[in-house]
Design an enzyme around this catalytic site. Sequence first.
Site, PDB file in Angstrom:
ATOM      1  N   CYS A  18       0.836  -1.194   0.000  1.00 37.50           N
ATOM      2  CA  CYS A  18       0.000   0.000   0.000  1.00 37.50           C
ATOM      3  C   CYS A  18       0.875   1.250   0.000  1.00 37.50           C
ATOM      4  O   CYS A  18       1.846   1.283   0.746  1.00 37.50           O
ATOM      5  CB  CYS A  18      -0.874  -0.013   1.256  1.00 37.50           C
ATOM      6  SG  CYS A  18      -1.722   1.531   1.554  1.00 37.50           S
ATOM      7  N   PRO A  19       0.664   2.274  -0.765  1.00 38.84           N
ATOM      8  CA  PRO A  19      -0.531   2.512  -1.602  1.00 38.84           C
ATOM      9  C   PRO A  19      -0.315   2.136  -3.073  1.00 38.84           C
ATOM     10  O   PRO A  19      -1.072   2.580  -3.923  1.00 38.84           O
ATOM     11  CB  PRO A  19      -0.702   4.018  -1.477  1.00 38.84           C
ATOM     12  CG  PRO A  19       0.708   4.532  -1.476  1.00 38.84           C
ATOM     13  CD  PRO A  19       1.532   3.476  -0.770  1.00 38.84           C
TER      14      PRO A  19
END
Lengths: 80, 410, 211
Positions: A18-19
């Site tokens: 993430c992201p």
Amino acid sequence: MAEEIKANVTLNLEGLMCPMPVVRISKAIKDVVVGEVIEATATDPGVLIDIPAWARTTGNEVIKIEREGKIVHFFVRRLK
Amino acid sequence: MTPETQIKVPEDYKKKLPRDVAIALETCVRCGLCTESCHYYKSNPKSDFIPAYRAEVFRRILRKKDYSEKSLGAMSDIAFSNCTLCRRCVMTCPLGVDTGLLMREARGLAVASGTAPEILVQLADTAISRGEDIEIFREMFLENIKALEEEVRQLTGDPQAVIPVDKKGADILFVALSGAHSIIPPSILFHYAKANWTLSFFEASNYGVLIGDKDRAKRIVQRIVDEAKRLGVKEIVVGECGHAYNTLRWEAPKWFDGGFPFRVRSIIEVMAHLIQEGRLPLDKSANPEPVIYHDACNLTRNGGLLEEPRIVLRAAVKDYREMSPNRDDSYCCGGGGGIIAVPEWDSKRMEAGKPKAEQIKATGAKVVIVACDNCRIQINDLNEHYKLGINIGGITETVVKAILKAVKGS
Amino acid sequence: MDFTNPSYLVLIVSLVVGLGGILVRVAMLLGHSAPKDPSPPRVSPFKSIVYAYTIGMLPWKKESARLHKLVYLRGVLLHLGVFTSIVLLWLSLFVDAKSLYGSVAFSPLLGLGFLAGLAAVIVRIADKNLRALNRPDDFISLILVTLIILSAFGYVLSITSREVFWGAASAVLLYLPWSKIPHVAYFFFAKNVFGIYFGRRGVMPAPKKSI
């Protein structure tokens, strides 16, 4: 069933943290025309929530998202 | 819009800036002594990469009230891609001018004027959306946590091990990132520490802070604050995320009248405390290779965690070494401030990461411990780009390896 | 005090403009909001502010000073020259330096201060990084304060008159409100912010090393 959805672009987001899965999808959606579908697989379980939340924010559609063991498999359609 | 299009910025924009920003705007004498402090300049000695130069671009815009699309676009590019908000330049300025603060303000102006990178704004809005419609995501979240809980049970060999969610009366609300690597090791740690904890429904990262938009930043934090209050926890423990720790521990209390009714700690502080109290079984032989720790700017220089990670690693690994310079003097890895989320700037961030790559190489260490996901992604990329031949791990993950070795022998 | 002396009158007016200008600019700074910080500090802000003004300013504590010893020394000499000129200016309002016993003792500081100012002007022109940073004000301010040091130097050595010294001082004071020179006042605000920011967080003074 996954095979019923026809994808125009396939992305492998496995191993990305993430992201980055959201970043890659956000970039890829600009390269398809409205109505086309991106199919992707990821290993970060966070995408189960991040992708639907991103789609709500940007006005796109998650057609399907599911966990298959450690892989998250999803389809996103460009609506805008 | 054409480059000459004037963007409407409130007439009193400059007047309404907070005092610390106004001080940073006025005090610089352009002596240039901050030049070499910047990792961008160190890897590519161009005048554009001098911290004071970046700040001057912002100052010029405010001084001349030049709010054209072209000027604000150029400012946005500088604020987002030529600065990671690491604040190393602030430490070295003879006057203490906070150029990092100015760049954050410039980012905020870029967001307000629509010249900020779209993806960063999207990431902030995605987090807000998650907070607005919890019920839509709840089932998926719980299903996800159940799967991770299964992994925790396998790793601990304890069928009773749990990842508690929504637990009223818990002492700790643990705020992780969304990846499994950010949830499983802390769950194992809390399991062996016999902590009364619960996992937050929300992720720690806050792109509102990274884009310098206080309104979005506050809305992202608000979700966690409301959850903490609802559950009645005594403290929030932030997972391995630099800017999230800096935000929740130091910045966000200013946005809420009277601050927080609970304590905020990093998981690194929790581990250091547990180790100092002798409450964690640790076998260093689980981590036999030479290990170095990368001081994430938001944890160290801006967070104050100078010694805690060292207390933890010294107890959990066999051969701990230091990079030079380190602690508050450490170089940014080049991946901070949200730049990792903008693919157009990938080559720029690889170049800006050169000083860190050279620091790592000089130690001869095989393992780099990174307690911030932004840095972790960046150092992973640096590893590939500069062929460093290192393994990258998290600090909780390293401690958990030592715990499992001590408890289970594996 | 000689109110019949035109250069004296000009100096008094300039003092009002210069000092008034600083006060106005400081007042404008104080007009900006400063929200309270309720986060529990690691080190008391008082302790860290004291550190910021003392140990934290020592040359070996700043990478910039370690890397640029000559620049640091030049800056110290220039500022000593300026402060000496200010002291001399104050004294000259009441008594002529020629009759002031020992005023010539100021000359080494003023001479070195002038050379430091001159060097700073040259470096601002010659150095490509500083050329990228320069505003016209950087030259005007630097040249004016270098001239006040030079005129003070000439004055204590009885080479130039008190009127020349006052003239140079008046020029600096009249330009002061529009220049970067009020950094002499902003410095204290910046140091306070710096000390509080890093002090609250426990970065400065640094905790005892665990390794």
